[in-house]
Scaffold this motif. Sequence first.
Motif, mmCIF file in Angstrom:
data_model
loop_
_atom_site.group_PDB
_atom_site.id
_atom_site.type_symbol
_atom_site.label_atom_id
_atom_site.label_comp_id
_atom_site.label_asym_id
_atom_site.label_seq_id
_atom_site.Cartn_x
_atom_site.Cartn_y
_atom_site.Cartn_z
ATOM 1 N N LEU A 61 0.666 -1.163 0.093
ATOM 2 C CA LEU A 61 -0.055 -0.045 0.035
ATOM 3 C C LEU A 61 0.779 1.027 0.164
ATOM 4 O O LEU A 61 0.647 2.197 -0.735
ATOM 5 N N PHE A 62 1.982 1.386 0.763
ATOM 6 C CA PHE A 62 2.947 2.520 0.999
ATOM 7 C C PHE A 62 3.446 2.449 -0.773
ATOM 8 O O PHE A 62 3.596 3.641 -1.048
ATOM 9 N N GLY A 63 3.922 1.655 -1.177
ATOM 10 C CA GLY A 63 4.557 1.701 -2.373
ATOM 11 C C GLY A 63 3.437 2.376 -3.641
ATOM 12 O O GLY A 63 3.838 3.090 -4.189
ATOM 13 N N VAL A 64 2.153 1.837 -3.556
ATOM 14 C CA VAL A 64 1.238 2.376 -4.416
ATOM 15 C C VAL A 64 1.097 3.871 -4.160
ATOM 16 O O VAL A 64 0.941 4.590 -5.117
ATOM 17 N N GLY A 65 0.870 4.085 -2.756
ATOM 18 C CA GLY A 65 0.659 5.512 -2.619
ATOM 19 C C GLY A 65 1.799 6.430 -2.884
ATOM 20 O O GLY A 65 1.641 7.587 -3.194
ATOM 21 N N LEU A 66 3.055 5.906 -2.761
ATOM 22 C CA LEU A 66 4.331 6.733 -2.972
ATOM 23 C C LEU A 66 4.290 6.940 -4.525
ATOM 24 O O LEU A 66 4.525 8.001 -5.087
ATOM 25 N N ILE A 67 4.050 6.123 -5.360
ATOM 26 C CA ILE A 67 4.016 6.075 -6.831
ATOM 27 C C ILE A 67 2.972 7.033 -7.147
ATOM 28 O O ILE A 67 3.267 7.755 -8.167
ATOM 29 N N ALA A 68 1.680 6.924 -6.495
ATOM 30 C CA ALA A 68 0.717 7.994 -6.789
ATOM 31 C C ALA A 68 1.075 9.362 -6.462
ATOM 32 O O ALA A 68 0.417 10.120 -7.357
ATOM 33 N N ILE A 69 1.653 9.472 -5.475
ATOM 34 C CA ILE A 69 2.304 10.875 -5.508
ATOM 35 C C ILE A 69 3.481 11.471 -6.169
ATOM 36 O O ILE A 69 3.254 12.416 -6.833
ATOM 37 N N LEU A 70 4.290 10.595 -6.508
ATOM 38 C CA LEU A 70 5.554 11.103 -7.024
ATOM 39 C C LEU A 70 5.370 11.044 -8.602
ATOM 40 O O LEU A 70 6.089 11.700 -9.242
ATOM 41 N N ALA A 71 4.708 10.082 -9.181
ATOM 42 C CA ALA A 71 4.191 10.201 -10.608
ATOM 43 C C ALA A 71 3.312 11.107 -11.035
ATOM 44 O O ALA A 71 3.143 11.038 -12.326
ATOM 45 N N THR A 72 2.627 11.961 -10.257
ATOM 46 C CA THR A 72 1.732 12.779 -10.707
ATOM 47 C C THR A 72 2.102 14.327 -10.321
ATOM 48 O O THR A 72 3.125 14.448 -9.648
ATOM 49 N N PRO A 73 1.373 15.088 -10.614
ATOM 50 C CA PRO A 73 1.767 16.443 -10.402
ATOM 51 C C PRO A 73 1.428 16.598 -8.540
ATOM 52 O O PRO A 73 1.802 17.664 -8.165
ATOM 53 N N LEU A 74 1.127 15.748 -7.981
ATOM 54 C CA LEU A 74 1.070 15.927 -6.343
ATOM 55 C C LEU A 74 2.562 15.909 -5.829
ATOM 56 O O LEU A 74 2.548 16.220 -4.793
ATOM 57 N N SER A 75 3.455 15.695 -6.611
ATOM 58 C CA SER A 75 4.665 15.692 -5.982
ATOM 59 C C SER A 75 5.111 16.918 -5.715
ATOM 60 O O SER A 75 6.067 17.200 -4.891
ATOM 61 N N GLN A 76 4.457 18.225 -5.942
ATOM 62 C CA GLN A 76 4.833 19.232 -5.471
ATOM 63 C C GLN A 76 4.645 19.279 -4.056
ATOM 64 O O GLN A 76 5.209 20.305 -3.369
ATOM 65 N N GLN A 77 3.680 18.551 -3.402
ATOM 66 C CA GLN A 77 3.295 18.581 -2.044
ATOM 67 C C GLN A 77 3.617 17.364 -1.401
ATOM 68 O O GLN A 77 3.243 16.911 -0.250
ATOM 69 N N ALA A 78 4.771 16.672 -2.026
ATOM 70 C CA ALA A 78 5.311 15.526 -1.369
ATOM 71 C C ALA A 78 5.828 15.692 0.081
ATOM 72 O O ALA A 78 5.551 14.745 0.774
ATOM 73 N N PHE A 79 6.165 16.539 0.468
ATOM 74 C CA PHE A 79 6.783 16.801 1.828
ATOM 75 C C PHE A 79 5.490 16.839 2.759
ATOM 76 O O PHE A 79 5.801 16.380 3.990
ATOM 77 N N THR A 80 4.518 16.921 2.525
ATOM 78 C CA THR A 80 3.253 16.918 3.322
ATOM 79 C C THR A 80 2.386 15.698 2.987
ATOM 80 O O THR A 80 1.834 15.170 3.881
ATOM 81 N N LEU A 81 2.562 15.073 1.784
ATOM 82 C CA LEU A 81 1.716 14.294 1.326
ATOM 83 C C LEU A 81 2.238 12.779 1.908
ATOM 84 O O LEU A 81 1.698 11.740 2.188
ATOM 85 N N ILE A 82 3.834 12.605 1.804
ATOM 86 C CA ILE A 82 4.162 11.264 1.961
ATOM 87 C C ILE A 82 3.930 10.901 3.873
ATOM 88 O O ILE A 82 3.641 9.583 3.719
#
Length: 57
Positions: free
Chosen positions: A10-31
Amino acid sequence: MLYLMIQAVLFGVGLIAILATPLSQQAFTLIPLVTLATAALSVPLAWKLAPRVRAVG
């Protein structure tokens, strides 16, 4: 043991969903949120899957 495997997937799926999309701009809060969410979601999933895994083996 099952909890750790489920959480890792689940963490891997969530991390890929964050880092492979425009959500990576908020990675410090989303991870950290993904980490907490996967820890919470893995408990009921492991609880539900454990009897099935034991029945097969």
